[in-house]
Design a protein around this motif. Structure first.
Motif, PDB file in Angstrom:
ATOM      1  N   UNK A   1       0.827  -1.206   0.000  1.00  0.00           N
ATOM      2  CA  UNK A   1       0.000   0.000   0.000  1.00  0.00           C
ATOM      3  C   UNK A   1       0.861   1.255   0.000  1.00  0.00           C
ATOM      4  N   UNK A   2       1.931   1.250   0.791  1.00  0.00           N
ATOM      5  CA  UNK A   2       2.807   2.421   0.824  1.00  0.00           C
ATOM      6  C   UNK A   2       3.480   2.648  -0.524  1.00  0.00           C
ATOM      7  N   UNK A   3       3.854   1.556  -1.188  1.00  0.00           N
ATOM      8  CA  UNK A   3       4.451   1.694  -2.526  1.00  0.00           C
ATOM      9  C   UNK A   3       3.442   2.259  -3.512  1.00  0.00           C
ATOM     10  N   UNK A   4       2.213   1.798  -3.439  1.00  0.00           N
ATOM     11  CA  UNK A   4       1.164   2.323  -4.310  1.00  0.00           C
ATOM     12  C   UNK A   4       0.930   3.807  -4.039  1.00  0.00           C
ATOM     13  N   UNK A   5       0.925   4.163  -2.771  1.00  0.00           N
ATOM     14  CA  UNK A   5       0.691   5.555  -2.405  1.00  0.00           C
ATOM     15  C   UNK A   5       1.804   6.450  -2.924  1.00  0.00           C
TER      16      UNK A   5
ATOM     17  N   UNK B   1      -6.020   2.745  -4.408  1.00  0.00           N
ATOM     18  CA  UNK B   1      -5.705   1.340  -4.159  1.00  0.00           C
ATOM     19  C   UNK B   1      -5.076   1.162  -2.781  1.00  0.00           C
ATOM     20  N   UNK B   2      -4.201   2.112  -2.414  1.00  0.00           N
ATOM     21  CA  UNK B   2      -3.580   2.046  -1.091  1.00  0.00           C
ATOM     22  C   UNK B   2      -4.658   2.135  -0.008  1.00  0.00           C
ATOM     23  N   UNK B   3      -5.605   3.038  -0.195  1.00  0.00           N
ATOM     24  CA  UNK B   3      -6.683   3.199   0.781  1.00  0.00           C
ATOM     25  C   UNK B   3      -7.496   1.922   0.904  1.00  0.00           C
ATOM     26  N   UNK B   4      -7.774   1.270  -0.217  1.00  0.00           N
ATOM     27  CA  UNK B   4      -8.540   0.018  -0.192  1.00  0.00           C
ATOM     28  C   UNK B   4      -7.809  -1.066   0.588  1.00  0.00           C
ATOM     29  N   UNK B   5      -6.479  -1.105   0.450  1.00  0.00           N
ATOM     30  CA  UNK B   5      -5.698  -2.110   1.184  1.00  0.00           C
ATOM     31  C   UNK B   5      -5.773  -1.854   2.684  1.00  0.00           C
ATOM     32  N   UNK B   6      -5.588  -0.598   3.082  1.00  0.00           N
ATOM     33  CA  UNK B   6      -5.667  -0.279   4.516  1.00  0.00           C
ATOM     34  C   UNK B   6      -7.042  -0.624   5.075  1.00  0.00           C
ATOM     35  N   UNK B   7      -8.102  -0.315   4.321  1.00  0.00           N
ATOM     36  CA  UNK B   7      -9.455  -0.618   4.795  1.00  0.00           C
ATOM     37  C   UNK B   7      -9.670  -2.131   4.890  1.00  0.00           C
ATOM     38  N   UNK B   8      -9.100  -2.856   3.946  1.00  0.00           N
ATOM     39  CA  UNK B   8      -9.216  -4.319   3.974  1.00  0.00           C
ATOM     40  C   UNK B   8      -8.531  -4.889   5.218  1.00  0.00           C
TER      41      UNK B   8
ATOM     42  N   UNK C   1      -3.607   4.430  11.222  1.00  0.00           N
ATOM     43  CA  UNK C   1      -2.882   5.700  11.112  1.00  0.00           C
ATOM     44  C   UNK C   1      -2.619   6.061   9.657  1.00  0.00           C
ATOM     45  N   UNK C   2      -2.254   5.080   8.861  1.00  0.00           N
ATOM     46  CA  UNK C   2      -1.968   5.352   7.451  1.00  0.00           C
ATOM     47  C   UNK C   2      -3.247   5.721   6.698  1.00  0.00           C
ATOM     48  N   UNK C   3      -4.360   5.113   7.082  1.00  0.00           N
ATOM     49  CA  UNK C   3      -5.635   5.475   6.469  1.00  0.00           C
ATOM     50  C   UNK C   3      -6.007   6.907   6.851  1.00  0.00           C
ATOM     51  N   UNK C   4      -5.726   7.283   8.083  1.00  0.00           N
ATOM     52  CA  UNK C   4      -5.938   8.665   8.498  1.00  0.00           C
ATOM     53  C   UNK C   4      -5.081   9.615   7.674  1.00  0.00           C
ATOM     54  N   UNK C   5      -3.869   9.179   7.348  1.00  0.00           N
ATOM     55  CA  UNK C   5      -2.987   9.999   6.522  1.00  0.00           C
ATOM     56  C   UNK C   5      -3.576  10.270   5.151  1.00  0.00           C
ATOM     57  N   UNK C   6      -4.227   9.269   4.562  1.00  0.00           N
ATOM     58  CA  UNK C   6      -4.866   9.459   3.262  1.00  0.00           C
ATOM     59  C   UNK C   6      -6.055  10.405   3.399  1.00  0.00           C
TER      60      UNK C   6
END
Length: 685
Positions: free
Chosen positions: A161-165, A172-179, A192-197
């Motif tokens: 996800x971080x690489x995608x971001x 796509x990164x957001x979808x991974x974090x939510x998953x 935390x990373x989802x909050x960052x998005x």
């Protein structure tokens, strides 16, 4: 980010030293990458003799010695780096490598966690945590699953996800974090990373929800508190942000970063003296922290302590000679002059061109202001132009959209609709000072704020935010989003504005909102707050436009970085103000800067009469009023009235041809002696 030590007071020598320091580091790094570990270590040792405070070179030396399996030398350098620079993530990362290489996996995990907490954008360090955890598990060492960096059941997904971001595929990164959170609702780092998005997309309320969860699950996770403070600040939840910052202080009371975060919240909450104290505490813990010096200087300037502000800006430059914001802030005082060595250092920095565009914008603007003060107008304009060319690339502005918006506003707020608002007067009474930037609005604000019944605030964003709330409810554009409002609806909007601005006020019967862009909301204000006072700050079109072109704004004025767009925007502003005068006669008072300068007392009396305020002598002595002033004119309004800014555009007349052409209809209206070319004895336009 390379950390450089403070050097000599000669700024040019500092710049030379920085170049030498970078070259030494780059040479050693090249040898390390080539596998010449012994040579890399030797070059690092040589560089540290000259630059003993270079944290990057200390860490590079440690890596070289680690590759050579010379663990004592590695530990000597990396522990010194952590001692001197406890918040340098790279040092903790290297120390983790050393601990892992010497069989101390548990200590390696702790070091890697520290590195990730200090700098979350370290996917390689997350991978190292995986390896260290595997090593610790093999050794039978248990780990706390609630600590960020150890709950890594989804480490591969996090890295993906971080690489995608980083590649720009945020969705796509957001979808991974939510998953991940669906499978593991307590996964701290995914939250935390989802909050960052969410923050990246300005969904600050959503980010706050995630970060409250993060800090609840991992109350000792400093990075989570830092991000929560930022999300709350963006929503102007200053009380909540201060409480979160205090939690961070309690967690890490000996870290300068904790006080930096705390100072930042205090500053935006208007507690400038407290912010200064927090920055001083930062500097007790980290005496060479340039950002703390610069932040403290901003607040010193705001409260009128200019001499101390200048000392802190200069100290910031001594600690970090390429600190563009400090240079620009000094120039932006408008009453400050650089020394010859400082100008030379500025010119060297822009000629090298190695800094980011944001920094180069500030440096060119600083040089433009300095050359303007010296009367070298060609050099000044060249620097203003370079600054604005760089800045315009960063701005999103559509002049067609501005015209379309004003068309809608003129059509919507016609004579019929303007009879449909509330008749209920609201208190305290807001005084809106509107217009274009650099048109004398800060002077008018200072005059009014010197009155015993008037409270000065600053350029408030509350009105625009309230209007945007309605935009979010309907798939329409302003002002059509307000269609269907009845008298009670308008009254509710007015009450919402007063409630929202309460945090900026302390009880005076009148208060000032000096956001110049509020001129577009004049009709709305008539309907929602019929007793509001609106003052339109006017200035000669060329002085107004070129004054904006010379000014580098923090945000919010994207039309000011191109002379053509500036001229077109001025015409649109003029068109809309003429509409308000036509449909709301007497509701807006035009105050011309030139008239205030020429006849202060009569203009002050006219302004006070319009606001329904009795005359007070203090309004004539506005420069003696002690209050926080945040705008670019802060130092100018602390001096008696002066006329040197009237017709200042004439100094740049030969550079303003495109502006003359666009503003021609307006420039034909003033007296002939203030039209382009008249001062030189020819016909002008």
């Amino acid at each position: 980010m390379v950390q450089f030590p403070a050097g000599t007071s000669d700024l040019q020598q500092m710049t030379t030293n920085i170049t030498h320091q970078r070259q030494s580091f780059d040479n050693a790094l090249a040898k390390l990458r080539a596998g010449e570990f012994a040579r890399a270590a030797s070059l690092c040792e040589e560089a540290l003799l000259t630059f003993p405070d270079d944290a990057n070179t200390m860490c590079l030396a440690s890596r070289a010695y680690l590759a050579l399996r010379q663990f004592e030398s590695c530990e000597r350098h990396v522990t010194e780096a952590m001692r001197r620079f406890p918040d340098f993530a790279m040092a903790h990362d290297v120390y983790g490598d050393l601990m892992l290489a010497t069989g101390r996996a548990s200590r390696a995990i702790t070091a890697y966690q520290k590195a990730v907490t200090l700098d979350p954008a370290r996917p390689a360090t997350l991978a190292k945590i995986d390896r260290a955890m595997q090593a610790a598990a093999a050794a039978g060492t248990p780990q706390d699953s609630k600590t960020p960096g150890t709950r890594m059941a989804f480490a591969g997904e996090i890295r993906e996800a971080e690489s995608l971001q980083q590649a720009g595929d945020v969705k796509k990164a957001e979808n991974i974090y939510r998953s991940i959170l669906k499978k593991d609702p307590d996964h701290v780092e995914a939250a935390r990373l989802l909050a960052g998005i969410a923050t990246l997309n300005k969904r600050f309320s959503e980010a706050e929800v995630f970060l409250l969860r993060v800090t609840s699950l991992a109350p000792k996770y400093a990075r989570g508190w830092v991000d929560l403070v930022d999300a709350q600040r963006e929503q102007e939840k200053y009380d909540e942000a201060l409480k979160s910052a205090e939690q961070l202080l309690a967690l890490d009371p000996d870290k300068p970063e904790s006080y930096m975060v705390y100072a930042g919240v205090l500053g935006v909450a208007g507690r400038h003296r407290d912010a200064i104290a927090a920055y001083r505490k930062t500097l007790e813990l980290a005496p060479q922290r340039a950002a703390a010096m610069c932040g403290m200087a901003h607040h010193l300037k705001t409260v009128g302590e200019q001499d101390e502000a200048i000392r802190q800006y200069r100290a910031c430059i001594a600690a970090k000679p390429d600190h563009a914001e400090a240079y620009w802030s000094l120039a932006n005082l408008k009453t400050f002059r650089f020394e010859a060595a400082e100008v030379a250092a500025l010119e060297t920095l822009v000629q090298e061109g190695e800094l980011p565009d944001d920094a180069l914008c500030m440096l060119h603007n600083a040089l433009g202001l300095e050359f303007d003060a010296r009367g070298d107008y060609d050099a000044a304009f060249a620097n203003f132009e370079r600054c604005n060319t760089l800045r315009r690339k960063q701005e999103s502005y559509d002049p067609v959209d501005t015209e379309a918006t004003h068309d809608r506003v003129i059509s919507f707020f016609d004579e019929t609709r303007l009879q449909q608002g509330t008749t209920t007067e609201l208190h305290p009474v807001p005084i809106f000072i509107v217009g274009l930037p650099r048109s004398g609005s800060t002077l008018i604000e200072q005059i009014l704020a010197s009155h015993s019944q008037v409270e000065g605030t600053h350029e408030l964003s509350d009105l625009a935010k309230i209007v945007r709330r309605f935009r979010g409810r309907r798939n329409e554009q302003f002002p059509q989003t307000l269609n269907g409002f009845n008298a009670e609806g308008w009254a509710r909007l007015g009450r919402d504005y007063l409630a929202s601005t309460e945090k900026h006020r302390s009880g005076a019967p009148f208060f000032i909102d000096k956001n110049p862009n509020n001129f577009v909301f004049t009709g709305l204000l008539k309907l929602a707050i019929p007793n509001a006072k609106i003052i339109n700050a006017r200035r000669h079109p060329l002085d107004s436009c070129f004054g904006s072109y010379k000014q580098l704004f923090a945000s919010g004025q994207p039309f000011t970085y191109d002379l053509t767009e500036l001229g077109e925007y001025y015409l649109q502003y003029q068109r809309l103000m003429e509409h308000w005068h036509r449909v709301l006669p007497g509701f807006v008072l035009d105050v011309h800067y030139e008239h205030v300068v020429a006849d202060l007392e009569n203009e002050v009396r006219r302004i006070l009469d319009f606001c329904g305020l009795p005359f007070e002598e203090s309004c004539l002595n506005f420069h003696q009023t002690r209050r926080a002033v945040k705008t670019a004119s802060s130092e100018q309004v602390r001096r008696p009235i002066y006329a040197s800014s009237v017709n200042a555009w004439r100094n740049y007349e030969k550079h303003l041809g495109e502006l003359f052409h666009i503003l021609k209809p307006l420039l034909e209206q003033p007296p002939a002696d203030i039209r382009p070319g008249r001062a030189k004895g020819h016909d002008g336009i």
